[in-house]
Design a protein around this motif. Structure first.
Motif, mmCIF file in Angstrom:
data_model
loop_
_atom_site.group_PDB
_atom_site.id
_atom_site.type_symbol
_atom_site.label_atom_id
_atom_site.label_comp_id
_atom_site.label_asym_id
_atom_site.label_seq_id
_atom_site.Cartn_x
_atom_site.Cartn_y
_atom_site.Cartn_z
ATOM 1 N N MET A 46 0.837 -1.200 0.000
ATOM 2 C CA MET A 46 0.000 0.000 0.000
ATOM 3 C C MET A 46 0.877 1.256 0.000
ATOM 4 N N LYS A 47 0.423 2.237 -0.719
ATOM 5 C CA LYS A 47 1.220 3.467 -0.835
ATOM 6 C C LYS A 47 1.064 4.340 0.394
ATOM 7 N N SER A 48 2.169 4.854 0.835
ATOM 8 C CA SER A 48 2.131 5.762 1.974
ATOM 9 C C SER A 48 1.634 7.122 1.512
ATOM 10 N N PHE A 49 1.273 7.915 2.467
ATOM 11 C CA PHE A 49 0.795 9.264 2.161
ATOM 12 C C PHE A 49 1.884 10.045 1.417
ATOM 13 N N TYR A 50 3.101 9.857 1.841
ATOM 14 C CA TYR A 50 4.207 10.557 1.190
ATOM 15 C C TYR A 50 4.285 10.210 -0.290
ATOM 16 N N GLU A 51 4.183 8.931 -0.589
ATOM 17 C CA GLU A 51 4.288 8.525 -1.998
ATOM 18 C C GLU A 51 3.178 9.127 -2.827
ATOM 19 N N LYS A 52 2.036 9.285 -2.225
ATOM 20 C CA LYS A 52 0.932 9.919 -2.954
ATOM 21 C C LYS A 52 1.279 11.363 -3.263
ATOM 22 N N CYS A 53 1.915 12.012 -2.314
ATOM 23 C CA CYS A 53 2.340 13.390 -2.536
ATOM 24 C C CYS A 53 3.289 13.448 -3.727
ATOM 25 N N ALA A 99 3.569 11.385 -6.169
ATOM 26 C CA ALA A 99 2.860 11.058 -7.401
ATOM 27 C C ALA A 99 2.161 12.284 -7.968
ATOM 28 N N VAL A 100 1.511 13.033 -7.095
ATOM 29 C CA VAL A 100 0.812 14.229 -7.542
ATOM 30 C C VAL A 100 1.792 15.300 -8.006
ATOM 31 N N LEU A 101 2.838 15.460 -7.251
ATOM 32 C CA LEU A 101 3.811 16.503 -7.560
ATOM 33 C C LEU A 101 4.494 16.282 -8.909
ATOM 34 N N ARG A 102 4.635 15.049 -9.276
ATOM 35 C CA ARG A 102 5.273 14.751 -10.565
ATOM 36 C C ARG A 102 4.476 15.292 -11.747
ATOM 37 N N LYS A 103 3.247 15.641 -11.529
ATOM 38 C CA LYS A 103 2.419 16.192 -12.616
ATOM 39 C C LYS A 103 2.752 17.636 -12.899
ATOM 40 N N VAL A 104 3.373 18.288 -11.962
ATOM 41 C CA VAL A 104 3.675 19.709 -12.145
ATOM 42 C C VAL A 104 4.784 19.882 -13.175
ATOM 43 N N PRO A 105 4.484 20.586 -14.259
ATOM 44 C CA PRO A 105 5.457 20.764 -15.338
ATOM 45 C C PRO A 105 6.545 21.761 -14.987
ATOM 46 N N LYS A 106 7.612 21.701 -15.709
ATOM 47 C CA LYS A 106 8.707 22.653 -15.529
ATOM 48 C C LYS A 106 8.226 24.067 -15.823
ATOM 49 N N THR A 118 3.496 24.778 -7.485
ATOM 50 C CA THR A 118 2.259 24.501 -6.761
ATOM 51 C C THR A 118 2.510 24.758 -5.283
ATOM 52 N N THR A 119 1.520 24.516 -4.471
ATOM 53 C CA THR A 119 1.675 24.799 -3.046
ATOM 54 C C THR A 119 1.451 23.538 -2.219
ATOM 55 N N TYR A 120 1.905 23.587 -0.990
ATOM 56 C CA TYR A 120 1.732 22.453 -0.082
ATOM 57 C C TYR A 120 0.237 22.194 0.112
ATOM 58 N N LYS A 121 -0.479 23.242 0.241
ATOM 59 C CA LYS A 121 -1.906 23.115 0.465
ATOM 60 C C LYS A 121 -2.598 22.477 -0.731
ATOM 61 N N GLU A 122 -2.188 22.893 -1.916
ATOM 62 C CA GLU A 122 -2.801 22.376 -3.135
ATOM 63 C C GLU A 122 -2.576 20.877 -3.269
ATOM 64 N N ILE A 123 -1.402 20.447 -2.920
ATOM 65 C CA ILE A 123 -1.111 19.015 -2.993
ATOM 66 C C ILE A 123 -2.013 18.250 -2.043
#
Length: 115
Positions: free
Chosen positions: A1-8, A10-17, A21-26
DNA sequence: CTAATGACATTTG
DNA sequence: ACAAATGCCATTA
């Protein structure tokens, strides 16, 4: 099972160069309010950019697995922190085309909306 | 299990 | 506008 960190990550990798983004947004993208925990996740980020760690290549991580933790800032547009030195964070962002004025970033221009 | 810790956010003085 | 106090959540000791 994925930890909360790994989910973070995963989402962050979507942010393009060139965007940020912000901590809150994630946290919101994860349907949660744990932006504090998101910050901790970035601090412990095992997929940090080699350049962000002040070292040239040499690691075995693929670029597709790297997490652009330098693209995460405070919700008020300030930079927040960085494990290997805030200065490094600034340098990386500028090298990606993000303008930083007075230690702040214009969210209207560079904010990448998740979800 | 309880307590302590942060790369945060919001409210208050 | 700035500083301090409070609330917040996952992780770790």
């Amino acid at each position: 099972m994925k930890s909360f960190y790994e989910k973070c990550y995963a989402v962050l990798r979507k942010v393009p160069k060139g965007k940020v983004t912000t901590y809150k947004e994630i946290a919101r993208a994860l349907n949660s309010k744990a932006y504090r925990a998101v910050g901790t996740a970035m601090n412990k980020n095992p997929y940090a950019f080699p350049a962000a760690r002040g070292r040239a290549g040499g690691d075995s991580l693929k670029s597709s697995d790297l997490v652009p933790c330098h693209r995460v800032i405070n919700s008020n547009g300030e930079l927040g922190g960085f494990a290997s030195g805030l200065k490094n964070k600034i340098k990386l962002l500028k090298s990606e085309g993000v303008e930083i004025s007075n230690n702040k970033i214009d969210l209207k221009k560079y904010f990448f909306r998740l979800r």
